[in-house]
Every structure is written in structure tokens, then in C-alpha cells.
Design a protein around this motif. Structure first.
Motif: not given
Length: 204
Positions: A19-21, A145, A147, A187
Motif C-alpha cells: 500500500d505504499t511501502h 486496503s 495491500d 499506508s
């Protein structure tokens, strides 16, 4: 955010691994932002600018991740954070403490992501109908999410999620939505610190 450091140009939004990592872009029309930002933020990015920012600026950035003012003010008040991981852990912990009114405030600010314009017409129609059915039943936008979901699989994941969760009782779904919102907020915050959060919401 009012801060002495000038804004740096926004970096490209990552696709999604968590999700943004870990940014990892894939080419093609389905390559769209994995983390829908709630709204634009002019805040400087990075942990050090966040720690040093004026309270109002830090809250502004946090509200773009989860629109609960109490959540945002709580996280901003505990600065400085020693590491990004510590900040993200604090954001997640604060998400578990959202009162009913806080959750209502946050969910009211969410909106349903439209399908990617290159999606087949039947898929776009199905997604809009599913979102409408969900919002009619529960009174707020569907939050999920994505993810770890690949770009080309997101539309199917959202459709399956809506159809599955439409069968929930309202209180059960409220708990599910709160959990998804916590994951999204964490995120989005990670994404914002990396220089993202530059668009209102990505297509699926």
C-alpha cells in the motif's frame, strides 16, 4: 504545511506492494496508484520535516491520510518520532482508539474510487452498481486496503470485497471498515512521507 524547508517536487506514486511501502511500477494502462490519497497536501515530506513542522501543518498532512481530527491531532502532538516505523506504529495504534464519532468523521470523508477508464464497460458498470448498493446499505463509501494486490487485479478484488461485505450486518461491517481504514491510513502516511499524496484518488 508552513515550514522553512521548500517543497520538493512530488515523486511518482508507487504501485503497490504494501500500500505504499516498497514502490514498484508496472507498465500498462492498469498501472495506477495503489494508495488512493484522500486529498492533496502541500506538506513537506520526510520524517524530519514532519517532526519539525508547525502543528497545523502536521495535522493537515495527517488529515489527508485519515480524516479524523482527533486521530491527527493525537499523532501530531507526540512528535518528534525517532523513526518512520515509530510514527507508523503510532498511527496504527491511534486508529484502534477511534471513537464512534471519529470513525464517522473519517468514513464521511472517503469516496469510492472510480474504475480505470480502460476497464471494460461492463466492469465499470458493475463496479458503480456495487458501490451504490454498498453506500445505500451502510451509509458511507466502501473502503478497502489493496495491500499486495496487483494493478490488473484490483477491480476484481474490490468487486469481490463489496459483494462479500454486503452480507454483513451494519455493526459487523463497521468493524471491518474501521480495520480497512486503519490499514489505509498507515499506508497513506507512509506514502506521504515518501513524497506522495499528490492526487485525490487513483483509479482502480
Amino acid at each position: 504545511m508552513r515550514h522553512a524547508h521548500p517543497l520538493r517536487p512530488a515523486v511518482p506514486e508507487p504501485t503497490l506492494t504494501s500500500d505504499t511501502h516498497v514502490p514498484c511500477r508496472e507498465p500498462g494502462p492498469a498501472d495506477v496508484p495503489a494508495i488512493p490519497a484522500q486529498k492533496s497536501s502541500g506538506a513537506p515530506y520526510g520524517l524530519l520535516p514532519f517532526n519539525a513542522a508547525a502543528p497545523a501543518g502536521a495535522v493537515e498532512l495527517l488529515l489527508a491520510c485519515c480524516h479524523s481530527r482527533r486521530w491527527a491531532e493525537r499523532i501530531a502532538a507526540h512528535r518528534p518520532y525517532p523513526t518512520t516505523d515509530a510514527l507508523l506504529a503510532a498511527a496504527e495504534e491511534a486508529g484502534y482508539d477511534l471513537a464512534g464519532a471519529d470513525l464517522d468523521e473519517a468514513l464521511a470523508a472517503e469516496s469510492s474510487a472510480p474504475p480505470h477508464p480502460d476497464a471494460p464497460p461492463a466492469a465499470r458498470t458493475a463496479l458503480r452498481a456495487a458501490h451504490a448498493a454498498y453506500e445505500s446499505r451502510f451509509g458511507h463509501a466502501f473502503v478497502i486496503s489493496l495491500d499486495g494486490v496487483r494493478p490488473g487485479e484490483r477491480l476484481d478484488a474490490v468487486l469481490a470485497g463489496i459483494r462479500s461485505r454486503l452480507g454483513n450486518e451494519p455493526e459487523e461491517e463497521r468493524a471491518v471498515a474501521a480495520d480497512e481504514l486503519r490499514r489505509l491510513a498507515r499506508s497513506r502516511l507512509a506514502f506521504a512521507l515518501a513524497g506522495g499524496l499528490t492526487s485525490t484518488r487513483g483509479n482502480l
